[in-house]
Design a protein around this motif. Structure first.
Motif, PDB file in Angstrom:
ATOM      1  N   TRP A   1       0.866  -1.172   0.000  1.00 28.12           N
ATOM      2  CA  TRP A   1       0.000   0.000   0.000  1.00 28.12           C
ATOM      3  C   TRP A   1       0.894   1.209   0.000  1.00 28.12           C
ATOM      4  O   TRP A   1       1.059   1.897   1.012  1.00 28.12           O
ATOM      5  CB  TRP A   1      -0.908  -0.041   1.227  1.00 28.12           C
ATOM      6  CG  TRP A   1      -1.935  -1.140   1.137  1.00 28.12           C
ATOM      7  CD1 TRP A   1      -3.164  -1.052   0.548  1.00 28.12           C
ATOM      8  CD2 TRP A   1      -1.859  -2.478   1.643  1.00 28.12           C
ATOM      9  NE1 TRP A   1      -3.862  -2.238   0.636  1.00 28.12           N
ATOM     10  CE2 TRP A   1      -3.067  -3.133   1.313  1.00 28.12           C
ATOM     11  CE3 TRP A   1      -0.876  -3.185   2.320  1.00 28.12           C
ATOM     12  CZ2 TRP A   1      -3.310  -4.452   1.649  1.00 28.12           C
ATOM     13  CZ3 TRP A   1      -1.115  -4.499   2.645  1.00 28.12           C
ATOM     14  CH2 TRP A   1      -2.327  -5.123   2.314  1.00 28.12           C
ATOM     15  N   TRP A   2       1.509   1.474  -1.158  1.00 25.73           N
ATOM     16  CA  TRP A   2       2.411   2.611  -1.293  1.00 25.73           C
ATOM     17  C   TRP A   2       2.536   2.943  -2.772  1.00 25.73           C
ATOM     18  O   TRP A   2       2.077   2.213  -3.641  1.00 25.73           O
ATOM     19  CB  TRP A   2       3.791   2.295  -0.674  1.00 25.73           C
ATOM     20  CG  TRP A   2       4.489   1.115  -1.286  1.00 25.73           C
ATOM     21  CD1 TRP A   2       4.230  -0.195  -1.065  1.00 25.73           C
ATOM     22  CD2 TRP A   2       5.555   1.141  -2.250  1.00 25.73           C
ATOM     23  NE1 TRP A   2       5.064  -0.993  -1.819  1.00 25.73           N
ATOM     24  CE2 TRP A   2       5.892  -0.197  -2.558  1.00 25.73           C
ATOM     25  CE3 TRP A   2       6.265   2.168  -2.879  1.00 25.73           C
ATOM     26  CZ2 TRP A   2       6.894  -0.526  -3.447  1.00 25.73           C
ATOM     27  CZ3 TRP A   2       7.267   1.831  -3.773  1.00 25.73           C
ATOM     28  CH2 TRP A   2       7.576   0.492  -4.044  1.00 25.73           C
ATOM     29  N   TRP A   3       3.172   4.083  -3.056  1.00 26.87           N
ATOM     30  CA  TRP A   3       3.309   4.573  -4.426  1.00 26.87           C
ATOM     31  C   TRP A   3       4.778   4.648  -4.814  1.00 26.87           C
ATOM     32  O   TRP A   3       5.616   5.119  -4.045  1.00 26.87           O
ATOM     33  CB  TRP A   3       2.696   5.968  -4.556  1.00 26.87           C
ATOM     34  CG  TRP A   3       1.234   6.026  -4.250  1.00 26.87           C
ATOM     35  CD1 TRP A   3       0.660   6.290  -3.034  1.00 26.87           C
ATOM     36  CD2 TRP A   3       0.151   5.809  -5.164  1.00 26.87           C
ATOM     37  NE1 TRP A   3      -0.705   6.250  -3.136  1.00 26.87           N
ATOM     38  CE2 TRP A   3      -1.052   5.959  -4.433  1.00 26.87           C
ATOM     39  CE3 TRP A   3       0.083   5.503  -6.527  1.00 26.87           C
ATOM     40  CZ2 TRP A   3      -2.307   5.820  -5.017  1.00 26.87           C
ATOM     41  CZ3 TRP A   3      -1.170   5.367  -7.099  1.00 26.87           C
ATOM     42  CH2 TRP A   3      -2.345   5.525  -6.353  1.00 26.87           C
TER      43      TRP A   3
ATOM     44  N   HIS B   1      -5.765   0.489   2.850  1.00 22.71           N
ATOM     45  CA  HIS B   1      -6.189   1.521   1.897  1.00 22.71           C
ATOM     46  C   HIS B   1      -6.139   2.911   2.521  1.00 22.71           C
ATOM     47  O   HIS B   1      -5.666   3.866   1.909  1.00 22.71           O
ATOM     48  CB  HIS B   1      -7.599   1.219   1.404  1.00 22.71           C
ATOM     49  CG  HIS B   1      -8.280   2.386   0.775  1.00 22.71           C
ATOM     50  ND1 HIS B   1      -7.842   2.948  -0.412  1.00 22.71           N
ATOM     51  CD2 HIS B   1      -9.348   3.136   1.178  1.00 22.71           C
ATOM     52  CE1 HIS B   1      -8.619   3.971  -0.717  1.00 22.71           C
ATOM     53  NE2 HIS B   1      -9.535   4.104   0.224  1.00 22.71           N
ATOM     54  N   ALA B   2      -6.629   3.037   3.752  1.00 27.00           N
ATOM     55  CA  ALA B   2      -6.668   4.354   4.406  1.00 27.00           C
ATOM     56  C   ALA B   2      -5.277   4.915   4.649  1.00 27.00           C
ATOM     57  O   ALA B   2      -5.110   6.132   4.824  1.00 27.00           O
ATOM     58  CB  ALA B   2      -7.432   4.261   5.728  1.00 27.00           C
ATOM     59  N   ASN B   3      -4.268   4.044   4.669  1.00 21.80           N
ATOM     60  CA  ASN B   3      -2.889   4.489   4.910  1.00 21.80           C
ATOM     61  C   ASN B   3      -2.096   4.690   3.625  1.00 21.80           C
ATOM     62  O   ASN B   3      -0.910   5.021   3.687  1.00 21.80           O
ATOM     63  CB  ASN B   3      -2.162   3.451   5.776  1.00 21.80           C
ATOM     64  CG  ASN B   3      -2.810   3.290   7.132  1.00 21.80           C
ATOM     65  OD1 ASN B   3      -3.096   4.266   7.808  1.00 21.80           O
ATOM     66  ND2 ASN B   3      -3.060   2.053   7.533  1.00 21.80           N
TER      67      ASN B   3
ATOM     68  N   PRO C   1      -1.632  -2.131   9.130  1.00 21.61           N
ATOM     69  CA  PRO C   1      -2.196  -3.452   8.807  1.00 21.61           C
ATOM     70  C   PRO C   1      -1.696  -3.955   7.455  1.00 21.61           C
ATOM     71  O   PRO C   1      -1.686  -3.219   6.474  1.00 21.61           O
ATOM     72  CB  PRO C   1      -3.703  -3.189   8.767  1.00 21.61           C
ATOM     73  CG  PRO C   1      -3.909  -1.943   9.541  1.00 21.61           C
ATOM     74  CD  PRO C   1      -2.675  -1.112   9.337  1.00 21.61           C
ATOM     75  N   MET C   2      -1.282  -5.196   7.400  1.00 23.05           N
ATOM     76  CA  MET C   2      -0.841  -5.812   6.140  1.00 23.05           C
ATOM     77  C   MET C   2      -0.901  -7.326   6.272  1.00 23.05           C
ATOM     78  O   MET C   2      -0.992  -7.860   7.382  1.00 23.05           O
ATOM     79  CB  MET C   2       0.569  -5.341   5.778  1.00 23.05           C
ATOM     80  CG  MET C   2       1.621  -5.602   6.827  1.00 23.05           C
ATOM     81  SD  MET C   2       3.258  -4.920   6.379  1.00 23.05           S
ATOM     82  CE  MET C   2       3.026  -3.172   6.670  1.00 23.05           C
TER      83      MET C   2
ATOM     84  N   GLY D   1       3.036  -6.767   1.653  1.00 22.94           N
ATOM     85  CA  GLY D   1       3.571  -5.833   2.633  1.00 22.94           C
ATOM     86  C   GLY D   1       4.969  -6.230   3.059  1.00 22.94           C
ATOM     87  O   GLY D   1       5.671  -6.970   2.364  1.00 22.94           O
ATOM     88  N   MET D   2       5.364  -5.746   4.230  1.00 22.91           N
ATOM     89  CA  MET D   2       6.707  -6.008   4.761  1.00 22.91           C
ATOM     90  C   MET D   2       6.603  -6.968   5.940  1.00 22.91           C
ATOM     91  O   MET D   2       5.728  -6.815   6.793  1.00 22.91           O
ATOM     92  CB  MET D   2       7.362  -4.697   5.196  1.00 22.91           C
ATOM     93  CG  MET D   2       8.763  -4.863   5.745  1.00 22.91           C
ATOM     94  SD  MET D   2       9.580  -3.278   5.968  1.00 22.91           S
ATOM     95  CE  MET D   2      11.032  -3.780   6.884  1.00 22.91           C
TER      96      MET D   2
END
Length: 378
Positions: free
Chosen positions: A139-141, A227-229, A330-331, A347-348
């Protein structure tokens, strides 16, 4: 005090409290860095210039409908001794044509400039525009500058007064096999419109900033647990400062990852990164032009935030993240340290929980050492 007067006072107090809450909310919106009604760039201004007239038109139509409803309700209300059967207008050609054409004209007035603006914002402004490829991941760009040969994450740095043509994708071509993510949506309210990031399809968007500053963006399409993060920020710099930033990003790492032979870790912390916890499987530490599964960390310390713009970049936050990232966001990364193809890995991973047999857990000191090393990578 009579019950009626007491009830009236309570209503007045409740109304006053509601007004205070609404005004406080408006103040927060004004300063939250995502106010689309305060455009800070050419493209956002185009959207605002379209939104205001349509809003006025919608208000006028709404008022007309409410007034007509009240007038007709009063005019044709029940009256004792009067025939209540309404006049039949079925088959009235003039009325049928009227209430077909008028709504169609209103929709055309809204649709034509809206569609024209959508295509205008998606069009490439030309060779003078800065070209950036944006990849949405969970969840990152990731932001890639193909002409400058720079890859970064979480913070999109742009020059002021220059169009930025953004190519949006959800597919990662960095590995041996092209992999695609889920649908995201790219949105910087103060700089441009919203555009979906669709797997298997490249969408485009143009944005720009009039003045130096920081503009907040986010994913606007539900994409899973965090998503919210899934946030990011656009940092607009003067042309000179932007060129200096590019020059610094293109340089090698402050602390090398390997010795001159290209395979031996250059120190004990590098040993932890390369061998003990195998962080190089997901991240690049010594090549700012390389797109990887996880964020490129070659110049991590040049950023002000990390973890998709959720946490300020400092020693305490980074140490916690390196050691146990799932405790902070969360992931679904329980299986990230298992052999490929086993378990879920989005995620990590945590390096102190769900540790597979034969793998090592990360101590507080090791996490601190890795964080210190990363914070030197400017």
């Amino acid at each position: 005090m009579t019950p009626r007067r007491s009830r009236g006072r309570r209503l007045v107090l409740a109304a006053a409290a509601a007004v205070v809450v609404v005004l406080a909310g408006c103040s927060e919106v004004e300063n939250n860095g995502q106010n689309s009604l305060r455009p800070k760039g050419l493209q956002a201004q185009k959207i605002d210039d379209l939104f205001i007239p349509i809003l006025v038109l919608a208000i006028l139509v709404g008022i007309a409908i409410m007034v007509a409803t009240v007038v007709l309700a009063l005019k044709f209300r029940y009256r004792a001794g009067k025939n209540e059967n309404p006049k039949q207008i079925h088959g009235n050609t003039k009325l049928e044509i009227g209430w077909t054409i008028v709504p169609a004209l209103l929709l055309a007035i809204v649709a034509v400039p809206t569609v024209a603006t959508v295509f205008d914002l998606a069009e490439n402004p030309g060779p003078s525009a800065l070209q950036v490829t944006v990849e949405g991941k969970q969840w990152w760009w990731q932001f890639s500058y193909p002409e400058e040969k720079v890859v970064t994450a979480d913070e999109l740095v742009i020059p002021t007064g220059r169009n930025v043509f953004v190519k949006l994708t959800a597919c990662d071509p960095s590995g041996n096999v092209k992999t695609c993510n889920v649908i995201h949506s790219f949105w910087v309210p103060e700089l441009s419109g919203k555009k979906d990031v669709v797997p298997g399809q490249t969408n485009t968007l143009t944005l720009s900033a009039d003045k130096p500053g920081t503009y907040l963006g986010q994913c606007a399409e539900y994409c899973g647990l965090s998503h919210a993060n899934m946030r990011f920020r656009v940092i607009a710099k003067s042309t000179a400062d932007y060129e200096q930033w590019v020059s610094e990003q293109k340089q090698g790492p402050v602390n090398p990852l390997y010795e001159s032979d290209g395979s031996t870790p250059a120190g004990p912390t590098q040993q932890l990164i390369v061998k003990t916890f195998q962080c190089i499987n997901c991240h690049a530490f010594d090549d700012s032009s390389q797109a990887t599964y996880g964020p490129n960390l070659t110049h991590l310390a040049s950023r002000s935030t990390f973890a998709s713009d959720v946490y300020p970049l400092n020693k305490q936050n980074l140490s916690r993240w390196v050691q146990n990232a799932p405790s902070m966001i969360p992931m679904s990364s329980q299986g990230c340290r298992l052999p490929a193809g086993q378990g879920i890995c989005v995620g990590m991973p945590s390096f102190i929980e769900n540790t597979p047999p034969g793998e090592k857990s990360m101590t507080d000191q090791q996490a601190s050492d890795i964080a210190d090393w990363l914070l030197e990578q400017k």
